[in-house]
Scaffold this motif. Sequence first.
Motif, PDB file in Angstrom:
ATOM      1  N   THR A  22     -51.150  -3.803  -0.063  1.00 15.26           N
ATOM      2  CA  THR A  22     -52.036  -3.667  -1.159  1.00 15.26           C
ATOM      3  C   THR A  22     -53.635  -4.010  -0.917  1.00 15.26           C
ATOM      4  OG1 THR A  22     -50.585  -4.033  -2.907  1.00 15.26           O
ATOM      5  CG2 THR A  22     -52.929  -4.256  -3.478  1.00 15.26           C
ATOM      6  N   PHE A  23     -53.588  -5.087   0.076  1.00 12.05           N
ATOM      7  CA  PHE A  23     -55.003  -5.277   0.792  1.00 12.05           C
ATOM      8  C   PHE A  23     -55.236  -4.379   1.682  1.00 12.05           C
ATOM      9  CE2 PHE A  23     -54.545  -9.243  -1.319  1.00 12.05           C
ATOM     10  CZ  PHE A  23     -55.891  -9.645  -1.556  1.00 12.05           C
ATOM     11  N   ALA A  24     -54.264  -3.819   2.396  1.00 14.94           N
ATOM     12  CA  ALA A  24     -54.672  -2.833   3.496  1.00 14.94           C
ATOM     13  C   ALA A  24     -55.292  -1.439   2.917  1.00 14.94           C
ATOM     14  CB  ALA A  24     -53.379  -2.293   4.390  1.00 14.94           C
ATOM     15  N   ILE A  42     -59.339  -1.603  10.230  1.00 13.17           N
ATOM     16  CA  ILE A  42     -58.887  -3.348   9.449  1.00 13.17           C
ATOM     17  C   ILE A  42     -57.826  -2.853   8.691  1.00 13.17           C
ATOM     18  CG2 ILE A  42     -59.631  -4.690   7.958  1.00 13.17           C
ATOM     19  CD1 ILE A  42     -62.591  -4.353   9.107  1.00 13.17           C
ATOM     20  N   SER A  43     -57.635  -1.643   7.982  1.00 12.42           N
ATOM     21  CA  SER A  43     -56.430  -1.418   7.112  1.00 12.42           C
ATOM     22  C   SER A  43     -55.154  -1.300   7.871  1.00 12.42           C
ATOM     23  CB  SER A  43     -56.786  -0.254   6.336  1.00 12.42           C
ATOM     24  OG  SER A  43     -57.798  -0.622   5.346  1.00 12.42           O
ATOM     25  N   TRP A  44     -55.243  -0.630   9.164  1.00 16.92           N
ATOM     26  CA  TRP A  44     -54.320  -0.281   9.874  1.00 16.92           C
ATOM     27  C   TRP A  44     -53.593  -1.687  10.359  1.00 16.92           C
ATOM     28  CZ3 TRP A  44     -54.162   1.729  15.672  1.00 16.92           C
ATOM     29  CH2 TRP A  44     -53.246   2.260  15.936  1.00 16.92           C
ATOM     30  N   GLY A  45     -54.641  -2.596  10.938  1.00 17.96           N
ATOM     31  CA  GLY A  45     -54.273  -3.831  11.645  1.00 17.96           C
ATOM     32  C   GLY A  45     -53.504  -4.694  10.407  1.00 17.96           C
ATOM     33  N   PHE A  48     -49.855  -3.601   9.865  1.00 16.87           N
ATOM     34  CA  PHE A  48     -49.016  -3.807  11.053  1.00 16.87           C
ATOM     35  C   PHE A  48     -47.993  -5.050  10.631  1.00 16.87           C
ATOM     36  CE2 PHE A  48     -47.894  -6.637  14.661  1.00 16.87           C
ATOM     37  CZ  PHE A  48     -47.517  -6.118  15.222  1.00 16.87           C
ATOM     38  N   PHE A  49     -48.944  -5.983   9.969  1.00 21.79           N
ATOM     39  CA  PHE A  49     -48.060  -7.024   9.507  1.00 21.79           C
ATOM     40  C   PHE A  49     -47.111  -6.661   8.032  1.00 21.79           C
ATOM     41  CE2 PHE A  49     -51.726  -9.003  11.539  1.00 21.79           C
ATOM     42  CZ  PHE A  49     -51.062  -9.732  12.471  1.00 21.79           C
ATOM     43  N   TYR A  51     -45.346  -3.934   7.845  1.00 21.53           N
ATOM     44  CA  TYR A  51     -44.117  -3.433   8.531  1.00 21.53           C
ATOM     45  C   TYR A  51     -43.239  -4.649   9.009  1.00 21.53           C
ATOM     46  CZ  TYR A  51     -45.225   1.365   8.305  1.00 21.53           C
ATOM     47  OH  TYR A  51     -45.540   2.560   7.971  1.00 21.53           O
ATOM     48  N   TRP A  52     -43.925  -5.674   9.270  1.00 19.52           N
ATOM     49  CA  TRP A  52     -42.901  -6.754   9.898  1.00 19.52           C
ATOM     50  C   TRP A  52     -41.923  -7.494   8.831  1.00 19.52           C
ATOM     51  CZ3 TRP A  52     -40.883  -8.291  14.562  1.00 19.52           C
ATOM     52  CH2 TRP A  52     -41.729  -7.797  15.733  1.00 19.52           C
ATOM     53  N   LEU A  53     -42.545  -7.272   7.586  1.00 14.40           N
ATOM     54  CA  LEU A  53     -41.921  -7.752   6.534  1.00 14.40           C
ATOM     55  C   LEU A  53     -40.915  -6.707   5.703  1.00 14.40           C
ATOM     56  CD1 LEU A  53     -44.649  -9.837   4.769  1.00 14.40           C
ATOM     57  CD2 LEU A  53     -42.748 -10.618   6.052  1.00 14.40           C
ATOM     58  N   ALA A  54     -41.442  -5.487   5.573  1.00 11.07           N
ATOM     59  CA  ALA A  54     -40.974  -4.251   5.084  1.00 11.07           C
ATOM     60  C   ALA A  54     -39.619  -4.047   5.808  1.00 11.07           C
ATOM     61  CB  ALA A  54     -41.798  -3.116   4.929  1.00 11.07           C
TER      62      ALA A  54
END
Length: 118
Positions: A22-24, A42-45, A48-49, A51-54
Amino acid sequence: MQLSFPHLAPILLLIGSNLFMTFAWYGHLKFPGTALWVAVMISWGIAFFEYWLAVPANRIGYGTYSAAALKTIQEVISLTVFAGFAVLVLGEKLTWNHGIGFGLIGLGAFFIFKGPLR
C-alpha cells in the motif's frame, strides 16, 4: 477452527506484505512534486520487501488454505489496509458507497470460504 502456525502465519505475513504494498503503490501520492521516475524507483524498492513477505505467506499457507482462499484473504486484508491508509495517511473520507462495495467483496469472501453450494 483452531489457529495454528500454518493458519496464522500466512495471515500475519499478508498483513505485513499489504502494508508495504500500500505504501509502495499509494505513498507517493503525498509527494506530488516528486519526479515520476523517482516515485517509481522508491515504490519498486518498497515493493521488494513486500515480496519477501507475500511469497512465504503463500508458500506456508498453501495446503492449509486453497489458492483461492489465500487470494481472498489477501484481497480482504488489502482492502482493510487500504481503507485505513486512505483515511489516516491521505486524509480521504470513506463513504457509504465504499462500505457497500467493500461489503459486497466481503460477501464474495464468504462464498469462497463456504465451499461449494449444494
